[in-house]
Scaffold this active site. Structure first.
Site, PDB file in Angstrom:
ATOM      1  N   HIS A   1       0.837  -1.210   0.000  1.00 52.78           N
ATOM      2  CA  HIS A   1       0.000   0.000   0.000  1.00 52.78           C
ATOM      3  C   HIS A   1       0.865   1.251   0.000  1.00 52.78           C
ATOM      4  O   HIS A   1       1.499   1.595   0.997  1.00 52.78           O
ATOM      5  CB  HIS A   1      -0.923   0.020   1.214  1.00 52.78           C
ATOM      6  CG  HIS A   1      -1.960   1.103   1.140  1.00 52.78           C
ATOM      7  ND1 HIS A   1      -3.290   0.847   0.864  1.00 52.78           N
ATOM      8  CD2 HIS A   1      -1.856   2.443   1.252  1.00 52.78           C
ATOM      9  CE1 HIS A   1      -3.962   1.993   0.832  1.00 52.78           C
ATOM     10  NE2 HIS A   1      -3.105   2.982   1.069  1.00 52.78           N
TER      11      HIS A   1
ATOM     12  N   HIS B   1       1.444   5.411  -2.080  1.00 56.11           N
ATOM     13  CA  HIS B   1       0.943   6.486  -2.961  1.00 56.11           C
ATOM     14  C   HIS B   1       2.144   7.120  -3.657  1.00 56.11           C
ATOM     15  O   HIS B   1       2.696   8.104  -3.178  1.00 56.11           O
ATOM     16  CB  HIS B   1       0.157   7.524  -2.158  1.00 56.11           C
ATOM     17  CG  HIS B   1      -1.109   6.984  -1.586  1.00 56.11           C
ATOM     18  ND1 HIS B   1      -2.339   7.128  -2.216  1.00 56.11           N
ATOM     19  CD2 HIS B   1      -1.346   6.258  -0.470  1.00 56.11           C
ATOM     20  CE1 HIS B   1      -3.270   6.522  -1.485  1.00 56.11           C
ATOM     21  NE2 HIS B   1      -2.690   5.993  -0.421  1.00 56.11           N
TER      22      HIS B   1
ATOM     23  N   GLN C   1      -9.649   9.257  -5.417  1.00 59.93           N
ATOM     24  CA  GLN C   1      -9.426   9.935  -4.127  1.00 59.93           C
ATOM     25  C   GLN C   1     -10.631  10.779  -3.680  1.00 59.93           C
ATOM     26  O   GLN C   1     -10.948  10.855  -2.500  1.00 59.93           O
ATOM     27  CB  GLN C   1      -8.188  10.844  -4.247  1.00 59.93           C
ATOM     28  CG  GLN C   1      -7.949  11.794  -3.084  1.00 59.93           C
ATOM     29  CD  GLN C   1      -7.305  11.118  -1.886  1.00 59.93           C
ATOM     30  OE1 GLN C   1      -6.143  10.731  -1.927  1.00 59.93           O
ATOM     31  NE2 GLN C   1      -8.063  10.953  -0.815  1.00 59.93           N
TER      32      GLN C   1
ATOM     33  N   TRP D   1       0.520  13.949   3.615  1.00 51.01           N
ATOM     34  CA  TRP D   1      -0.013  13.299   4.818  1.00 51.01           C
ATOM     35  C   TRP D   1       1.051  12.950   5.847  1.00 51.01           C
ATOM     36  O   TRP D   1       0.749  12.713   7.003  1.00 51.01           O
ATOM     37  CB  TRP D   1      -0.769  12.024   4.419  1.00 51.01           C
ATOM     38  CG  TRP D   1      -1.964  12.318   3.592  1.00 51.01           C
ATOM     39  CD1 TRP D   1      -3.218  12.632   4.037  1.00 51.01           C
ATOM     40  CD2 TRP D   1      -2.040  12.361   2.152  1.00 51.01           C
ATOM     41  NE1 TRP D   1      -4.056  12.862   2.976  1.00 51.01           N
ATOM     42  CE2 TRP D   1      -3.364  12.701   1.815  1.00 51.01           C
ATOM     43  CE3 TRP D   1      -1.117  12.148   1.118  1.00 51.01           C
ATOM     44  CZ2 TRP D   1      -3.796  12.833   0.483  1.00 51.01           C
ATOM     45  CZ3 TRP D   1      -1.536  12.280  -0.183  1.00 51.01           C
ATOM     46  CH2 TRP D   1      -2.859  12.614  -0.494  1.00 51.01           C
TER      47      TRP D   1
HETATM   48 FE   FE2 Z   1      -3.587   5.091   1.372  1.00 45.61          FE
END
Ligand code: FE2
Length: 436
Positions: free
Chosen positions: A68, A70, A163, A326
């Site tokens: 996982h 991005h 998203q 993030w």
């Molecule tokens: Fe994610």
């Protein structure tokens, strides 16, 4: 006819394996494991011209896998500004500010730089979500180009990730289908971000049906909140079973499960296991983004990893973010991810710590469906040699990746970590491992 230059065989001597076997020699021919010799077997005689790699008793593992990530956002920290609150919602807003400013060239450059870090860390397969809520599909095209460029040394699997919500965003569904047409191979989703719980459930149904019709895998951001009533994982499990997608569907994050009622979870866990849905927790990100509306006590927000594993669910730990809107930390180190997961889940028994190593190696390899992954004759000759004697020691030390090998070719080396000491009556070289 000209022939491709052939790779010389590679013989790795005196390795310790994750299952505890030691003094093991492995011979790789044409990129695959041809022989594994254990210390009690007759000596292995390599073919002429074989490259030798002396493992010196260090731990030889199949490479790390990140289920996982991005990659379209990675290494963008500070662009166009820093996330002041450090929250998930400000991160999503910041990503929305950055998207119109992205260029394909800069995105490719950052992703390629991250892949260099990954290889040096022994991370040779990554599943990356790519945001499809941009009518230009700029990030999709850029990451498809990155996938092509890194293919000689890293497996990059892409997820079409809406998203802004596949129903909430007007063009998201059409863009998602276009991304799949271009070669993105996994269907993503974000049901908890749709306008209503009903629309969230509808998005799960729609996206699972789309994946079933196209013969694709599914990986959804699912219930990434502290809301104990966010229950899209239940819907995901049902549609997985209904459509015969067992083993091909992953629920990512599942953080609401941390806050759910215990009685409800006792019903939910067997449903997830029965449906063959796999799970990814992202400990570094879950521990920093969840529980933000709490005063004290503050919820940790990571999903129920040991309980999922005990129910028979395949669970991986993902990195999720590195230096992006993030999360401003990280370096592609899956041992850091495993260490955080171990601590947050209180997985401190010997078996549980060992399971945390599996959660960044064999478990995510199953989620990605990597063919030929593992340490057996016939598997790909892909390894990371760690300066540790066991998986638990590797996590404890965030062990140095002494060598990284893919399909029989050494891709990266890092000098052993040590220190020179000048102490009366003590050795002059420091050994971080236990005396043995
Ligand atoms: Fe994610």
């Amino acid at each position: 006819m000209p022939t491709m230059p052939t790779l010389p065989p590679l013989l790795i001597r005196q390795a310790t394996l994750p299952d505890g076997r030691s003094g093991v020699d492995l011979l790789a021919i044409d990129g695959r494991i041809a022989e594994i010799r254990e210390s009690t077997d007759p000596v292995l005689t390599p073919p002429a011209g074989t490259t030798l790699l002396d493992a010196q008793g260090w731990l030889l593992s199949p490479p790390f896998v990140d289920a996982h990530f991005h990659m379209d956002a990675t290494l963008s920290h500070g662009l166009p500004r820093i996330n002041r609150s450090g929250t998930l919602l400000e991160g999503i807003a910041l990503w929305g500010e950055l998207k119109p400013l992205l260029t394909a060239e800069a995105l490719i450059e950052r992703a390629m730089a991250y892949c260099d870090w990954a290889v040096a860390r022994g991370l040779l397969a990554i599943r990356s979500h790519v945001d499809v809520c941009d009518d230009r599909l700029l990030a999709v095209q850029a990451l498809l180009e990155v996938k092509r460029r890194v293919a000689p040394y890293l497996d990059l699997q892409l997820v079409a990730f809406p998203q802004d919500g596949v129903l909430r965003s007007a063009t998201a569904l059409a863009n998602l289908k276009r991304a799949l047409d271009l070669g993105v191979e996994v269907v993503g989703g974000i049901p908890h971000f749709e306008r209503t719980a009903e629309q969230g459930a509808e998005s799960v149904k729609l996206l699972c049906e789309l994946a079933a019709a196209r013969g694709l895998r599914v990986d959804m951001h699912c219930d990434e909140s502290d809301d104990p009533l966010s229950r899209h994982i239940e819907t995901l499990a049902w549609h997985t079973q209904r459509l015969g997608l067992q083993g091909r569907v992953t629920g990512s994050h599942l953080t609401s499960m941390h806050s759910m009622d215990n009685y409800y979870v006792s019903k939910l866990l067997p449903l997830i296991a029965e449906a063959g849905v796999q799970a990814v927790a992202n400990p570094l990100i879950n521990i920093t983004l969840q529980g933000r509306h709490d005063s004290y006590p503050k919820r940790r927000g990571m999903t129920r990893v040991p309980e999922l594993m005990a129910a028979g669910v395949n669970v991986a730990f993902g990195h999720d973010c590195v230096m992006d809107p993030w999360y401003s930390l990280g370096s592609g180190d899956m041992l850091e991810v495993a260490a955080m997961g171990l601590h947050v889940a209180q997985m401190t028994s010997q078996d549980a710590m060992r399971a945390c190593f599996d959660a960044v190696t064999v478990n995510p390899a199953r989620i990605l469906g990597l063919p030929g992954y593992g340490l057996a004759v016939g598997c790909e000759a892909s390894f990371v040699l760690l300066q540790a004697r066991s998986p638990v020691e590797a996590i404890r030390l965030r062990a140095t990746r002494l060598a990284v090998v893919r399909r029989g070719r050494v891709l990266a080396r890092t000098p052993a970590a040590t220190a020179t000491l000048d102490l009366p009556g003590r050795p002059d070289r420091l050994d971080w491992t236990l005396p043995h």
